[in-house]
Design a protein around this motif. Structure first.
Motif, PDB file in Angstrom:
ATOM      1  N   VAL A   1      -4.883  -8.930  93.104  1.00  0.00           N
ATOM      2  CA  VAL A   1      -5.716  -9.169  91.928  1.00  0.00           C
ATOM      3  C   VAL A   1      -6.395  -7.846  91.601  1.00  0.00           C
ATOM      4  O   VAL A   1      -7.462  -7.517  92.108  1.00  0.00           O
ATOM      5  CB  VAL A   1      -6.739 -10.297  92.195  1.00  0.00           C
ATOM      6  N   LEU A   2      -5.753  -7.069  90.741  1.00  0.00           N
ATOM      7  CA  LEU A   2      -6.163  -5.698  90.470  1.00  0.00           C
ATOM      8  C   LEU A   2      -6.382  -5.407  88.993  1.00  0.00           C
ATOM      9  O   LEU A   2      -7.045  -4.432  88.646  1.00  0.00           O
ATOM     10  CB  LEU A   2      -5.120  -4.724  91.031  1.00  0.00           C
ATOM     11  N   LYS A   3      -5.845  -6.265  88.119  1.00  0.00           N
ATOM     12  CA  LYS A   3      -5.888  -5.985  86.689  1.00  0.00           C
ATOM     13  C   LYS A   3      -6.865  -6.922  85.986  1.00  0.00           C
ATOM     14  O   LYS A   3      -7.091  -8.049  86.434  1.00  0.00           O
ATOM     15  CB  LYS A   3      -4.489  -6.150  86.082  1.00  0.00           C
ATOM     16  N   PRO A   4      -7.438  -6.470  84.865  1.00  0.00           N
ATOM     17  CA  PRO A   4      -8.329  -7.334  84.092  1.00  0.00           C
ATOM     18  C   PRO A   4      -7.664  -8.663  83.744  1.00  0.00           C
ATOM     19  O   PRO A   4      -6.496  -8.705  83.358  1.00  0.00           O
ATOM     20  CB  PRO A   4      -8.614  -6.510  82.838  1.00  0.00           C
ATOM     21  N   GLY A   5      -8.419  -9.740  83.937  1.00  0.00           N
ATOM     22  CA  GLY A   5      -7.914 -11.080  83.660  1.00  0.00           C
ATOM     23  C   GLY A   5      -7.384 -11.798  84.882  1.00  0.00           C
ATOM     24  O   GLY A   5      -7.223 -13.019  84.867  1.00  0.00           O
TER      25      GLY A   5
ATOM     26  N   LYS B   1       2.949   5.016  96.776  1.00  0.00           N
ATOM     27  CA  LYS B   1       2.819   5.826  95.564  1.00  0.00           C
ATOM     28  C   LYS B   1       1.712   5.288  94.657  1.00  0.00           C
ATOM     29  O   LYS B   1       1.019   6.052  93.979  1.00  0.00           O
ATOM     30  CB  LYS B   1       4.148   5.837  94.800  1.00  0.00           C
ATOM     31  N   ASN B   2       1.550   3.961  94.636  1.00  0.00           N
ATOM     32  CA  ASN B   2       0.563   3.337  93.774  1.00  0.00           C
ATOM     33  C   ASN B   2       0.281   1.929  94.289  1.00  0.00           C
ATOM     34  O   ASN B   2       0.895   1.469  95.260  1.00  0.00           O
ATOM     35  CB  ASN B   2       1.045   3.296  92.317  1.00  0.00           C
ATOM     36  N   ASN B   3      -0.624   1.250  93.617  1.00  0.00           N
ATOM     37  CA  ASN B   3      -0.983  -0.103  94.039  1.00  0.00           C
ATOM     38  C   ASN B   3       0.197  -1.063  93.955  1.00  0.00           C
ATOM     39  O   ASN B   3       0.361  -1.943  94.809  1.00  0.00           O
ATOM     40  CB  ASN B   3      -2.123  -0.641  93.160  1.00  0.00           C
ATOM     41  N   GLN B   4       1.014  -0.885  92.927  1.00  0.00           N
ATOM     42  CA  GLN B   4       2.148  -1.783  92.739  1.00  0.00           C
ATOM     43  C   GLN B   4       3.113  -1.699  93.920  1.00  0.00           C
ATOM     44  O   GLN B   4       3.634  -2.717  94.402  1.00  0.00           O
ATOM     45  CB  GLN B   4       2.887  -1.455  91.432  1.00  0.00           C
ATOM     46  N   GLU B   5       3.362  -0.493  94.420  1.00  0.00           N
ATOM     47  CA  GLU B   5       4.279  -0.344  95.551  1.00  0.00           C
ATOM     48  C   GLU B   5       3.732  -1.020  96.801  1.00  0.00           C
ATOM     49  O   GLU B   5       4.482  -1.602  97.587  1.00  0.00           O
ATOM     50  CB  GLU B   5       4.530   1.139  95.842  1.00  0.00           C
ATOM     51  N   ALA B   6       2.405  -0.997  96.965  1.00  0.00           N
ATOM     52  CA  ALA B   6       1.805  -1.607  98.153  1.00  0.00           C
ATOM     53  C   ALA B   6       2.020  -3.107  98.195  1.00  0.00           C
ATOM     54  O   ALA B   6       1.983  -3.716  99.273  1.00  0.00           O
ATOM     55  CB  ALA B   6       0.313  -1.289  98.194  1.00  0.00           C
ATOM     56  N   PHE B   7       2.262  -3.720  97.031  1.00  0.00           N
ATOM     57  CA  PHE B   7       2.415  -5.174  96.972  1.00  0.00           C
ATOM     58  C   PHE B   7       3.774  -5.589  96.417  1.00  0.00           C
ATOM     59  O   PHE B   7       3.928  -6.693  95.900  1.00  0.00           O
ATOM     60  CB  PHE B   7       1.283  -5.772  96.126  1.00  0.00           C
ATOM     61  N   SER B   8       4.748  -4.740  96.578  1.00  0.00           N
ATOM     62  CA  SER B   8       6.077  -5.029  96.029  1.00  0.00           C
ATOM     63  C   SER B   8       6.744  -6.212  96.728  1.00  0.00           C
ATOM     64  O   SER B   8       7.659  -6.824  96.174  1.00  0.00           O
ATOM     65  CB  SER B   8       6.971  -3.787  96.113  1.00  0.00           C
TER      66      SER B   8
ATOM     67  N   VAL C   1     -12.326  -2.537  93.235  1.00  0.00           N
ATOM     68  CA  VAL C   1     -11.671  -1.477  94.016  1.00  0.00           C
ATOM     69  C   VAL C   1     -10.920  -0.505  93.109  1.00  0.00           C
ATOM     70  O   VAL C   1     -10.679   0.646  93.495  1.00  0.00           O
ATOM     71  CB  VAL C   1     -10.707  -2.065  95.086  1.00  0.00           C
ATOM     72  N   THR C   2     -10.548  -0.944  91.906  1.00  0.00           N
ATOM     73  CA  THR C   2      -9.811  -0.079  90.976  1.00  0.00           C
ATOM     74  C   THR C   2     -10.724   0.581  89.943  1.00  0.00           C
ATOM     75  O   THR C   2     -10.230   1.163  88.974  1.00  0.00           O
ATOM     76  CB  THR C   2      -8.728  -0.898  90.252  1.00  0.00           C
TER      77      THR C   2
ATOM     78  N   ASN D   1     -11.960  -6.907  98.612  1.00  0.00           N
ATOM     79  CA  ASN D   1     -10.790  -6.707  99.460  1.00  0.00           C
ATOM     80  C   ASN D   1      -9.885  -7.928  99.441  1.00  0.00           C
ATOM     81  O   ASN D   1      -8.653  -7.808  99.448  1.00  0.00           O
ATOM     82  CB  ASN D   1     -11.207  -6.404 100.902  1.00  0.00           C
ATOM     83  N   ASN D   2     -10.478  -9.122  99.426  1.00  0.00           N
ATOM     84  CA  ASN D   2      -9.659 -10.325  99.317  1.00  0.00           C
ATOM     85  C   ASN D   2      -8.870 -10.314  98.017  1.00  0.00           C
ATOM     86  O   ASN D   2      -7.693 -10.683  97.986  1.00  0.00           O
ATOM     87  CB  ASN D   2     -10.532 -11.573  99.391  1.00  0.00           C
ATOM     88  N   ALA D   3      -9.517  -9.879  96.937  1.00  0.00           N
ATOM     89  CA  ALA D   3      -8.814  -9.769  95.661  1.00  0.00           C
ATOM     90  C   ALA D   3      -7.658  -8.777  95.779  1.00  0.00           C
ATOM     91  O   ALA D   3      -6.548  -9.035  95.297  1.00  0.00           O
ATOM     92  CB  ALA D   3      -9.781  -9.340  94.561  1.00  0.00           C
TER      93      ALA D   3
END
Length: 492
Positions: free
Chosen positions: A252-256, A453-460, A289-290, A245-247
């Motif tokens: 921090v959602l994508k590989p790398g 809509k997606n993870n990206q929108e949640a952290f825009s 989480v993803t 959850n901290n990630a």
């Protein structure tokens, strides 16, 4: 439209309300103000009452509502983050049967080691990505072996976040990420591990129904809604362990991508798209989480037990009446290397990254005619930063080479000295964000409920507060090398 996030911590419960439209936190509170007790009936044991978590969660929400900054009736979804690896057991009436055996309890280590040998090391690591160790499955096996009458009454087992969700909704669910956290998940077969169930003699029916992590895990009951001033039927739409959850809260959602925390314990958590594991089990791999059937994203977790706990100990014993901000300023007046003082901050139980060895916390090289408190406090911060470097090198051995690390501007990262030392010693730039686990849980609820809509929108609206680059890496390399040599001697 508001989102409620709850962080079930070891010390206290923190709750936040986030405006879904702006992604901004409107208010945050914690309850209780003093640290929650950890019950240690025997050396190495650690338990807490799940019902205390639930009572404190309710009080925290009521305290939040009392601020009158928002209308609680406009909260549309709930997200929960929680201390990882704890075991909660309930009967058919959802009554708690015993206190939770929490993350830092070590009573099941021998059971886990025996299971590791029985299943086979290579098979365990290949399928579970971990040894059974001291995780939730091993804790449950301990209850089975040592409390058989109580064990016979168990209907379902849960992690702490599953329990709080059950109290909100009456529904008992889990996710692949949660099952992997308990070392119940076979990543190769993509199902509950038959090997773990068999070696411990456990019935699969003890496990909750599996649902996607971002999904509706139940709906707020009428009675709890009335009690807390919320709207009946809103979903619990997200549940995650505190480090994944901290990630999430740091995007921090994508590989790398890599996150770090330096609270009571210290963690480096990197996302991978490979089913990777450490041959020595010094780091752990869980479903992120993803994680999905299509995108097998895993979180590789390095944990250091003695980070903030070491700094707290130093404060309580050397400067109990001074604030952490004052101590950080004092530490900064000492030069790089702390005039030769070296600190091993490993005094909070056996360290997994040290192959489950326990060195105890150690202060070396104090000269009574030379050193002052400033040198001691700098050496503590440097020792903690060096332990992160040692752990990061293990992650590098396992193929993780971060180009940048994201961290919240909180805990030890509030110290300019520690933050810059961390960067200098690891050689990796750090991005600092306004970050809070309960806020991350609220945004996770927005994703799970389909509000975003997606993870990206949640952290825009996610913005970097500070960016730190290495400045003194060459000067620190010899200091770190000397510290590492001291650690190696202590481990012999």
């Amino acid at each position: 439209m508001y989102l409620l996030g709850i962080d079930i911590g070891t010390s206290s419960i923190k709750v936040s309300v986030v405006d879904a439209g702006t992604q901004k936190c409107l208010a945050t509170v914690q309850y209780p103000e003093v640290e929650t007790e950890i019950k240690s009936i025997k050396p190495g044991w650690a338990e807490q009452s799940p019902m205390d978590w639930w009572r404190n969660t309710q009080q925290a929400i009521l305290k939040l509502n009392a601020l009158e900054i928002f209308n609680p009736k406009e909260i549309t979804a709930i997200g929960i983050a929680y201390q990882m690896h704890g075991l909660v057991v309930v009967d058919k009436e959802q009554n708690v049967l015993r206190d939770s055996i929490i993350w830092c309890d070590s009573r099941a280590v021998e059971l886990g080691e025996k299971a590791f040998d029985t299943i086979g090391h290579e098979k365990c690591l290949h399928s579970l990505l971990n040894s059974p160790g001291n995780f939730t499955a091993s804790k449950l096996a301990w209850v089975k072996n040592n409390e058989p009458e109580l064990f016979s009454k168990i209907d379902k087992i849960m992690l702490p976040g599953d329990f709080i969700a059950m109290k909100f909704t009456g529904a008992i669910t889990t996710s692949i990420a949660a099952l992997s956290e308990g070392v119940f998940w076979d990543f190769r077969k993509n199902e509950v591990s038959e090997d773990v169930l068999k070696v411990y003699g456990l019935d699969k029916n003890l496990l909750p129904d599996i649902k996607p992590l971002f999904s509706e895990h139940g709906y707020l009951s009428a009675g709890i809604a009335r009690l807390l001033g919320l709207t009946e039927g809103i979903p619990v739409a997200y549940k995650s362990g505190d480090q994944p959850n901290n990630a999430l809260s740091l995007n921090v959602l994508k590989p790398g991508e890599v996150a770090a925390t330096a609270g009571t314990s210290g963690v480096i958590y990197g996302v991978s798209d490979e089913l990777t594991y450490d041959e020595q089990s010094r780091v752990n791999t869980f479903a992120h989480v993803t994680y999905s059937n299509e995108d097998k994203h895993t979180g590789v977790l390095l944990c250091i037990n003695g980070t903030g706990s070491m700094y707290r100990w130093a404060k309580e014993n050397f400067a109990p009446n001074q604030s952490y901000a004052e101590l950080n300023k004092l530490a900064a007046s000492s030069p790089i290397g702390s005039k030769g003082i070296k600190v091993l901050p490993f005094g909070n139980g056996a360290e997994r990254m040290l192959n489950n060895k326990y060195t105890g916390a150690q202060l070396h090289g104090i000269d009574l005619n030379l050193h002052s408190r400033s040198d001691i406090f700098r050496s503590v911060q440097e020792g903690i930063a060096f332990s992160f470097r040692y752990g990061l090198d293990i992650l590098r051995e396992n193929g993780m080479r971060p180009k940048v690390i994201r961290a919240g501007l909180a805990n030890l990262f509030l110290s300019d000295l520690f933050a810059q030392t961390f960067v200098d010693v690891t050689g990796v730039p750090v991005e600092l964000y306004e970050n809070d686990g309960s806020v991350g849980a609220a945004l996770g609820a927005g994703i799970g409920a389909g509000i975003f809509k997606n993870n990206q929108e949640a952290f825009s609206q996610h913005k970097v507060l500070r960016y730190l680059e290495p400045k003194n890496s060459l000067e620190y390399e010899q200091v770190y090398s000397d510290w590492k040599n001291l650690l190696i001697k202590a481990l012999k």
